[in-house]
Design a protein around this motif. Structure first.
Motif, mmCIF file in Angstrom:
data_model
loop_
_atom_site.group_PDB
_atom_site.id
_atom_site.type_symbol
_atom_site.label_atom_id
_atom_site.label_comp_id
_atom_site.label_asym_id
_atom_site.label_seq_id
_atom_site.Cartn_x
_atom_site.Cartn_y
_atom_site.Cartn_z
ATOM 1 N N VAL A 210 -22.328 33.800 1.711
ATOM 2 C CA VAL A 210 -21.580 32.358 2.161
ATOM 3 C C VAL A 210 -22.222 32.066 3.499
ATOM 4 O O VAL A 210 -22.573 30.968 3.650
ATOM 5 N N VAL A 211 -22.330 33.076 4.337
ATOM 6 C CA VAL A 211 -23.066 32.678 5.664
ATOM 7 C C VAL A 211 -24.162 32.180 5.764
ATOM 8 O O VAL A 211 -24.383 31.073 6.369
ATOM 9 N N ARG A 213 -26.098 30.879 2.940
ATOM 10 C CA ARG A 213 -26.287 29.749 2.179
ATOM 11 C C ARG A 213 -25.504 28.459 2.842
ATOM 12 O O ARG A 213 -26.112 27.301 2.797
ATOM 13 N N LEU A 214 -24.244 28.602 3.257
ATOM 14 C CA LEU A 214 -23.417 27.456 3.625
ATOM 15 C C LEU A 214 -23.243 27.426 5.230
ATOM 16 O O LEU A 214 -23.478 26.428 5.642
ATOM 17 N N PHE A 215 -22.832 28.461 5.935
ATOM 18 C CA PHE A 215 -22.443 28.210 7.273
ATOM 19 C C PHE A 215 -23.610 28.036 8.083
ATOM 20 O O PHE A 215 -23.432 27.179 9.043
ATOM 21 N N LYS A 216 -24.835 28.321 7.582
ATOM 22 C CA LYS A 216 -25.973 28.292 8.631
ATOM 23 C C LYS A 216 -26.343 26.552 8.633
ATOM 24 O O LYS A 216 -26.945 26.106 9.594
ATOM 25 N N GLY A 217 -25.888 26.053 7.632
ATOM 26 C CA GLY A 217 -26.459 24.691 7.537
ATOM 27 C C GLY A 217 -25.362 23.532 7.820
ATOM 28 O O GLY A 217 -25.722 22.492 7.781
ATOM 29 N N MET A 218 -24.384 24.066 8.206
ATOM 30 C CA MET A 218 -23.058 23.137 8.516
ATOM 31 C C MET A 218 -23.166 23.188 10.050
ATOM 32 O O MET A 218 -23.238 23.975 10.808
ATOM 33 N N ARG A 219 -22.676 21.975 10.538
ATOM 34 C CA ARG A 219 -22.391 21.734 11.950
ATOM 35 C C ARG A 219 -21.089 21.713 12.473
ATOM 36 O O ARG A 219 -20.087 21.123 11.673
ATOM 37 N N VAL A 220 -20.995 22.509 13.638
ATOM 38 C CA VAL A 220 -19.584 22.425 14.189
ATOM 39 C C VAL A 220 -18.968 21.016 14.683
ATOM 40 O O VAL A 220 -17.771 20.872 14.598
ATOM 41 N N GLY A 221 -19.841 20.245 15.361
ATOM 42 C CA GLY A 221 -19.311 18.978 15.835
ATOM 43 C C GLY A 221 -18.395 18.277 15.127
ATOM 44 O O GLY A 221 -17.486 17.737 15.171
ATOM 45 N N PRO A 222 -18.862 17.875 13.716
ATOM 46 C CA PRO A 222 -18.015 17.032 12.735
ATOM 47 C C PRO A 222 -17.008 17.667 12.405
ATOM 48 O O PRO A 222 -15.624 17.204 12.221
ATOM 49 N N MET A 223 -16.884 18.984 12.224
ATOM 50 C CA MET A 223 -15.531 19.803 11.977
ATOM 51 C C MET A 223 -14.634 19.708 13.430
ATOM 52 O O MET A 223 -13.382 19.519 13.047
ATOM 53 N N LEU A 224 -15.168 19.981 14.531
ATOM 54 C CA LEU A 224 -14.167 19.702 15.738
ATOM 55 C C LEU A 224 -13.535 18.427 15.681
ATOM 56 O O LEU A 224 -12.658 18.108 16.445
ATOM 57 N N SER A 225 -14.307 17.329 15.478
ATOM 58 C CA SER A 225 -13.840 15.826 15.391
ATOM 59 C C SER A 225 -12.718 15.480 14.172
ATOM 60 O O SER A 225 -12.191 14.503 14.416
ATOM 61 N N ARG A 226 -12.627 16.290 13.517
ATOM 62 C CA ARG A 226 -11.430 16.222 12.661
ATOM 63 C C ARG A 226 -10.189 16.046 13.190
ATOM 64 O O ARG A 226 -9.734 17.147 14.086
ATOM 65 N N GLU A 227 -9.292 15.038 12.681
ATOM 66 C CA GLU A 227 -7.917 14.673 13.508
ATOM 67 C C GLU A 227 -7.231 16.024 13.275
ATOM 68 O O GLU A 227 -6.344 16.544 14.082
ATOM 69 N N ASP A 237 -0.438 25.519 17.927
ATOM 70 C CA ASP A 237 -0.860 26.872 18.409
ATOM 71 C C ASP A 237 -2.248 27.070 18.316
ATOM 72 O O ASP A 237 -2.559 28.229 18.598
ATOM 73 N N GLY A 238 -3.020 26.216 18.361
ATOM 74 C CA GLY A 238 -4.469 26.384 18.288
ATOM 75 C C GLY A 238 -5.109 26.623 16.900
ATOM 76 O O GLY A 238 -4.097 26.970 16.000
ATOM 77 N N VAL A 239 -6.216 26.626 16.731
ATOM 78 C CA VAL A 239 -6.847 26.723 15.384
ATOM 79 C C VAL A 239 -7.686 28.148 15.196
ATOM 80 O O VAL A 239 -8.272 28.281 16.232
ATOM 81 N N SER A 240 -7.205 28.887 14.529
ATOM 82 C CA SER A 240 -7.737 30.410 14.175
ATOM 83 C C SER A 240 -9.163 30.043 13.609
ATOM 84 O O SER A 240 -9.339 29.109 12.981
ATOM 85 N N LEU A 241 -9.930 30.687 13.688
ATOM 86 C CA LEU A 241 -11.350 30.794 13.124
ATOM 87 C C LEU A 241 -11.158 30.717 11.446
ATOM 88 O O LEU A 241 -12.028 29.824 10.845
ATOM 89 N N ALA A 242 -10.510 31.403 10.824
ATOM 90 C CA ALA A 242 -10.216 31.497 9.587
ATOM 91 C C ALA A 242 -9.661 30.033 9.174
ATOM 92 O O ALA A 242 -10.147 29.391 7.966
ATOM 93 N N GLU A 243 -8.736 29.353 9.839
ATOM 94 C CA GLU A 243 -8.516 28.117 9.837
ATOM 95 C C GLU A 243 -9.526 26.975 9.487
ATOM 96 O O GLU A 243 -9.654 26.086 9.155
ATOM 97 N N PHE A 244 -10.232 27.300 10.850
ATOM 98 C CA PHE A 244 -11.323 26.296 11.097
ATOM 99 C C PHE A 244 -12.297 26.434 10.192
ATOM 100 O O PHE A 244 -13.077 25.271 9.695
ATOM 101 N N VAL A 245 -12.569 27.420 9.182
ATOM 102 C CA VAL A 245 -13.643 27.271 8.293
ATOM 103 C C VAL A 245 -13.010 27.250 6.964
ATOM 104 O O VAL A 245 -13.640 27.282 5.661
#
Length: 692
Positions: A210-211, A213-227, A237-245
């Motif tokens: 998964v890392v 094939r998928l994680f290497k090709g995705m960018r963090v910027g668009p994910m951080l911009s999600r409302e 209470d913040g976003v855990s890494l599990a919730e982030f992905v």
């Protein structure tokens, strides 16, 4: 291995293998594939020809595109893709479509039904429909719309959630087939539906895949911009890494179904899932375009483009989303929200809401909905549209029989009508497997899945006695016969014996046949140290929670076959009490017959409760007790033992039995009186809420 050395014409040695060894080597090197029958290929060809013909009719305006029907009925809120793109894709290709549900509670609720409805519609129009239970993603929990992280759910509870929702969806899918037939849809060979669990691929997929094939090709910027991410980081209470992905985990689900034979090109979700759907489309396109195997790589064209859309959220009067977190869930489990209460919820919908709900929650044609609303507007006080809406939803989520029964109850109680003649009778809760009737999914609806049993039974008795105690067998002997015929199943890792069984993998539901193992080995099947999954047939499930003996004793309950608390023992005590404390040595046969008689009286009493007008006093009629009691005693009396003294004993036995039957009738009459009072109070409360 037998080898033979031969010389060629030039004198060069040549090694050959015997025929058996050669075949073995060839079999080991080639991939085993399931052969496709020529008849199946012919069916596929005919189905494709029929689809091409249908696509041409839609193009020429002779038939409506299902996408246009969705927009007309109000299913479409947000589109991931373009309107023309989705319409053309649905016209040209028999695409796969899926809806995912995370099992974060013990039941589906009404909010889950709305995104499932277009999935059902697509199934009935020939598309491949897949409903996915998020057994793996539920461990993380979707952070969408939440400011605080979900509480951790124990392993045993999560297994219970997955099991119950799996069989709820299975039952609803069977009702969809019945609804399709009811509305004139002829089931074709190409109709395809599937109920799956994403644990089936997450438990076999390596993390590094998964890392890479998928994680290497995705960018963090668009994910951080999600409302959702920004709000949870700023206000929660913040976003855990599990919730982030989490969106990437959901995207991998889509890829598993997109890349395989399911060919799933579309995802449907609630409006709060739009961000996850958009992220999933980007991820699937990335994985499609970077597929290293040219043999399975799909082209970048319209027919292989992932798309999706969201449906409007179903809200209450205050505009709040339905769900467990909001505290306003209308559960689809009849033991959590009764059929009567679910029907009543739709009866309380305002007139301005009901037409839209008829369009999105039923399979009624739009022309018929217009006629229903015309009839409703002629006399809104009869609430004709609300009755229709409630009936159709119950027929889908429970069964047609349950919908008819509940509609009759509501009309009798709240409309002031006399009882409807030949109205269906409610089945009520079923506590044991129905050996004497067809064990259908409709009957399983009334079979409470979750029960509690004491630790001493689970760890110290045979599995036959556990099956009997759980209501899946009439007796321990019946359970032995059931096990011998491999008719009972237990949740556990497939392919393992009882002595080395391991808990089934987290998030999955897997069963194996029950065997007559040692009582001490049953504990190897416990999930989380306290949950035992049992099943008989296809539909009857018991989720047994093991509790301590002290807690069981404090509950005051008993289970079938419990030592010292058997029905016959209690019945003998009642007979002794009716005989002024004298033990008349009742035979086992006499006790069995009396027990059957009391059960018959209970059933007739319940039927009378349903058929009797609540505005009149109880009219429960029982057959003559004395003559029947005398017959059942005489039936089990041997003529050789009859003597003047014994004749007197028979009369005394008969008198005691008559007294027990008379007491039972009084109990039933009191039960009828209490129920009438409760129903009258419920009717008054409902009328008061409707008027307000």
């Amino acid at each position: 291995m037998l080898t033979r050395i031969l010389l060629t014409a030039s004198g060069v040695p040549r090694t050959t293998l015997c025929r058996t060894c050669l075949l073995r080597s060839m079999a080991a090197s080639r991939q085993h594939r399931r052969p496709i029958h020529l008849g199946t290929l012919e069916k596929r060809r005919l189905a494709q020809e029929a689809w091409n013909l249908k696509a041409e009719r839609i193009k020429n305006g002779l038939e409506a595109n299902l996408w246009d029907i969705f927009k007309e009925r109000g299913y479409v809120k947000d589109i991931a893709g373009t309107d023309d793109q989705i319409g053309e894709l649905m016209r040209r290709k028999r695409i796969g479509v899926y809806v995912g549900i995370d099992p974060t509670a013990a039941s589906l609720h009404l909010g889950h039904l709305l995104p499932l409805m277009p999935l059902f519609w697509m199934y009935m129009h020939g598309y491949r429909a897949v409903s996915v239970i998020g057994g793996a993603t539920a461990k993380v929990g979707d952070p969408t719309g939440r400011l605080y992280t979900r509480d951790e759910v124990p392993r045993a509870d999560r297994t219970m959630f997955v099991t119950k929702i799996h069989y709820q969806l299975k039952r609803i899918w069977q009702n969809v087939d019945r609804q399709a037939e009811r509305y004139g849809y002829q089931k074709e060979w190409a109709w395809n539906r599937e109920l799956t669990n994403n644990s089936s691929w997450y438990n076999t997929t390596t993390f590094i895949e998964v890392v890479n094939r998928l994680f290497k090709g995705m960018r963090v910027g668009p994910m951080l911009s999600r409302e959702t991410v920004k709000r949870k980081m700023a206000e929660g209470d913040g976003v855990s890494l599990a919730e982030f992905v989490y969106p990437m985990m959901q995207a991998w689900d889509w890829w598993e179904m997109f890349s395989g034979p399911k060919d799933v090109c579309m995802q449907i979700g609630g409006s709060d899932q739009y961000g996850n759907i958009v992220a999933g489309i980007d991820a699937v396109k990335l994985l499609r375009d970077t597929e290293p195997d040219p043999q399975v790589k799909k082209p970048d064209d319209l027919l292989h483009t992932p798309v999706g859309f969201t449906v409007p959220l179903l809200t209450d009067k205050a505009g709040n989303k339905f769900g467990k977190s909001a505290g306003n869930a209308m559960w689809l489990d009849p033991f959590m929200t009764s059929s009567f209460d679910l029907y009543g919820y739709f009866m309380r919908r305002a007139d301005v809401e009901v037409e839209g709900l008829l369009k999105v929650l039923t399979f009624l044609p739009l022309e018929q909905i217009e006629k229903i609303m015309e009839e409703h507007n002629r006399d809104p006080s009869k609430r004709h549209a609300q009755h229709t809406l409630a009936f159709e939803v119950l027929a889908l989520v429970h069964s047609l029989q349950e919908a008819e029964s509940t509609r009759s109850k509501h009309k009798e109680l709240f409309a002031g009508n006399k009882p409807i003649l030949n109205s269906p009778t409610s089945i009520g809760e079923i506590n044991a497997y129905p050996d004497r009737s067809q064990p259908s999914s409709s009957l399983a609806l009334h079979f409470r899945p979750d029960i509690k049993l004491p630790e001493s039974l689970i760890t110290g008795n045979s599995i036959s006695r556990i099956l009997h105690a759980a209501g899946l067998a009439d007796s321990a002997n019946d359970a032995h016969r059931l096990i011998a015929h491999q008719g009972a199943y237990i949740g556990g890792a497939p392919g393992r014996s009882a002595h080395n069984n391991k808990e089934m993998r987290l998030g999955e539901v897997a069963f194996q046949s029950v065997k007559n193992w040692f009582p001490s080995e049953t504990k190897n099947f416990l999930i989380g140290g306290k949950i035992l999954l049992l099943r008989r047939g296809k539909h009857f499930i018991r989720i047994v929670e093991m509790i301590s003996d002290e807690e069981w004793e404090a509950s005051g309950k008993s289970y079938p076959g419990e030592a010292g608390k058997g029905r016959l023992r209690l019945l003998r005590e009642r007979l002794i009490k009716a005989s002024d404390g004298k033990n008349r040595n009742y035979t086992h046969g006499e006790l069995i017959r009396l027990d059957e008689k009391l059960a018959q009286m209970e059933r007739e009493g319940d039927a009378a409760l349903e058929e009797t007008d609540t505005s009149r006093p109880p009219q429960i009629v029982f057959p003559p007790a004395r003559s029947r009691a005398a017959q059942l005693v005489e039936q089990y009396t041997r003529s050789a033992r009859i003597s003047p003294d014994y004749q007197l004993s028979v009369k005394q036995k008969t008198a005691a039995i008559d007294k027990v039957l008379s007491d039972a009738r009084k109990v039933l009459e009191e039960k009828k009186r209490v129920r009438d009072k409760a129903l009258a109070a419920a009717a008054a409360k409902s009328k008061e809420s409707e008027s307000s």
